[in-house]
Write a protein that holds these residues in place. Structure first.
Motif, PDB file in Angstrom:
ATOM      1  N   MET A   1      13.157 110.785 -70.181  1.00 21.41           N
ATOM      2  CA  MET A   1      13.942 109.616 -69.804  1.00 21.41           C
ATOM      3  C   MET A   1      14.650 109.929 -68.490  1.00 21.41           C
ATOM      4  O   MET A   1      15.357 110.905 -68.382  1.00 21.41           O
ATOM      5  CB  MET A   1      14.965 109.301 -70.897  1.00 21.41           C
ATOM      6  N   LEU A   7      14.481 100.418 -61.728  1.00 19.56           N
ATOM      7  CA  LEU A   7      15.921 100.443 -61.978  1.00 19.56           C
ATOM      8  C   LEU A   7      16.643 101.120 -60.820  1.00 19.56           C
ATOM      9  O   LEU A   7      17.646 100.613 -60.312  1.00 19.56           O
ATOM     10  CB  LEU A   7      16.233 101.156 -63.300  1.00 19.56           C
ATOM     11  N   SER A 116      20.674 109.777 -72.173  1.00 23.10           N
ATOM     12  CA  SER A 116      20.415 109.342 -73.551  1.00 23.10           C
ATOM     13  C   SER A 116      21.694 109.128 -74.357  1.00 23.10           C
ATOM     14  O   SER A 116      21.635 108.645 -75.491  1.00 23.10           O
ATOM     15  CB  SER A 116      19.548 110.380 -74.277  1.00 23.10           C
ATOM     16  N   HIS A 121      27.711  98.381 -77.385  1.00 20.41           N
ATOM     17  CA  HIS A 121      28.076  97.063 -76.862  1.00 20.41           C
ATOM     18  C   HIS A 121      28.218  96.123 -78.059  1.00 20.41           C
ATOM     19  O   HIS A 121      27.428  96.191 -78.997  1.00 20.41           O
ATOM     20  CB  HIS A 121      26.964  96.570 -75.919  1.00 20.41           C
ATOM     21  N   TYR A 124      24.864  93.820 -77.979  1.00 22.14           N
ATOM     22  CA  TYR A 124      23.557  94.467 -77.845  1.00 22.14           C
ATOM     23  C   TYR A 124      23.445  95.798 -78.579  1.00 22.14           C
ATOM     24  O   TYR A 124      22.387  96.416 -78.567  1.00 22.14           O
ATOM     25  CB  TYR A 124      23.210  94.632 -76.362  1.00 22.14           C
ATOM     26  N   LEU A 127      23.491 101.336 -76.911  1.00 20.73           N
ATOM     27  CA  LEU A 127      22.760 101.406 -75.651  1.00 20.73           C
ATOM     28  C   LEU A 127      22.913 102.783 -75.029  1.00 20.73           C
ATOM     29  O   LEU A 127      24.029 103.309 -74.948  1.00 20.73           O
ATOM     30  CB  LEU A 127      23.300 100.363 -74.658  1.00 20.73           C
ATOM     31  N   THR A 128      21.798 103.341 -74.591  1.00 24.99           N
ATOM     32  CA  THR A 128      21.862 104.586 -73.824  1.00 24.99           C
ATOM     33  C   THR A 128      22.459 104.267 -72.450  1.00 24.99           C
ATOM     34  O   THR A 128      22.514 103.101 -72.034  1.00 24.99           O
ATOM     35  CB  THR A 128      20.462 105.191 -73.619  1.00 24.99           C
ATOM     36  N   LEU A 130      21.054 104.753 -69.746  1.00 28.90           N
ATOM     37  CA  LEU A 130      19.962 104.104 -69.020  1.00 28.90           C
ATOM     38  C   LEU A 130      19.933 102.594 -69.299  1.00 28.90           C
ATOM     39  O   LEU A 130      19.774 101.782 -68.386  1.00 28.90           O
ATOM     40  CB  LEU A 130      18.642 104.760 -69.417  1.00 28.90           C
ATOM     41  N   LYS A 131      20.124 102.219 -70.562  1.00 28.59           N
ATOM     42  CA  LYS A 131      20.159 100.793 -70.915  1.00 28.59           C
ATOM     43  C   LYS A 131      21.415 100.114 -70.354  1.00 28.59           C
ATOM     44  O   LYS A 131      21.366  98.946 -69.967  1.00 28.59           O
ATOM     45  CB  LYS A 131      20.090 100.603 -72.429  1.00 28.59           C
ATOM     46  N   TRP A 132      22.531 100.829 -70.316  1.00 32.24           N
ATOM     47  CA  TRP A 132      23.731 100.272 -69.703  1.00 32.24           C
ATOM     48  C   TRP A 132      23.480  99.981 -68.223  1.00 32.24           C
ATOM     49  O   TRP A 132      23.932  98.961 -67.692  1.00 32.24           O
ATOM     50  CB  TRP A 132      24.929 101.224 -69.853  1.00 32.24           C
ATOM     51  N   GLU A 134      20.593  99.271 -66.867  1.00 34.12           N
ATOM     52  CA  GLU A 134      19.728  98.078 -66.843  1.00 34.12           C
ATOM     53  C   GLU A 134      20.570  96.824 -67.089  1.00 34.12           C
ATOM     54  O   GLU A 134      20.398  95.797 -66.429  1.00 34.12           O
ATOM     55  CB  GLU A 134      18.625  98.211 -67.894  1.00 34.12           C
ATOM     56  N   PHE A 135      21.481  96.899 -68.035  1.00 37.04           N
ATOM     57  CA  PHE A 135      22.394  95.789 -68.308  1.00 37.04           C
ATOM     58  C   PHE A 135      23.174  95.427 -67.052  1.00 37.04           C
ATOM     59  O   PHE A 135      23.341  94.247 -66.729  1.00 37.04           O
ATOM     60  CB  PHE A 135      23.338  96.167 -69.457  1.00 37.04           C
TER      61      PHE A 135
END
Length: 155
Positions: A1, A7, A116, A121, A124, A127-128, A130-132, A134-135
């Motif tokens: 990851m 991104l 990771s 949230h 949602y 969230l990792t 990485l997802k934060w 993206e958010f």
């Protein structure tokens, strides 16, 4: 990851769209409300500037605390948002650019284990980092479209 290319590139460049969207737009148009209780284009830019600071603080907390849980951010309920709404466009753009450099440097320096790490949230879930990230860019894109609509709308 790791930070994947799309991104990484959006983090580095997407915010630069703001300046292009509002080039040659009068202050009257930037500050015009589309409806009572709605934000102006400048309010949306102020929100993006304030939210980046929230994001930086959240990433710091995720890195230093096990699975922190966050409330949903609402600018209208944030007393620290008010000063941002009073700032001129040039100052907001400077803040956004400076903080984005901080975000890119912070995220680029994280290893896979750090990326990771989880923050929760309210809508949602888990969230990792990485997802934060993206958010962050998706949330920003939503506001960019709103700004586009506000400065290009006719009335």
């Amino acid at each position: 990851m790791s930070l994947y290319i799309s991104l990484s590139e959006r983090l580095k460049t997407q915010h630069l769209t703001i300046e292009q969207l509002v080039a040659n737009i009068s202050n009257d148009k930037l500050t015009k409300l589309s409806a009572p209780g709605k934000w102006s284009a400048l309010d949306n830019i102020a929100h993006l500037a304030r939210y980046q600071k929230i994001f930086i603080a959240r990433i710091h907390l995720i890195l230093n605390k096990d699975t922190p849980v966050f409330d949903r951010y609402n600018g209208d309920l944030d007393p620290d948002f008010t000063p941002f709404r009073l700032m001129p466009l040039a100052e907001l753009l400077d803040i956004i650019n400076t903080d984005r450099t901080t975000i890119v440097n912070q995220l680029s320096g994280l290893n896979e284990i750090e990326l990771s790490r989880i923050g929760v949230h309210p809508k949602y879930g888990r969230l990792t980092i990485l997802k934060w990230a993206e958010f962050l860019v998706l949330h920003e894109a939503h506001h960019l479209f709103t700004i586009f609509q506000l400065v290009n709308g006719t009335e």
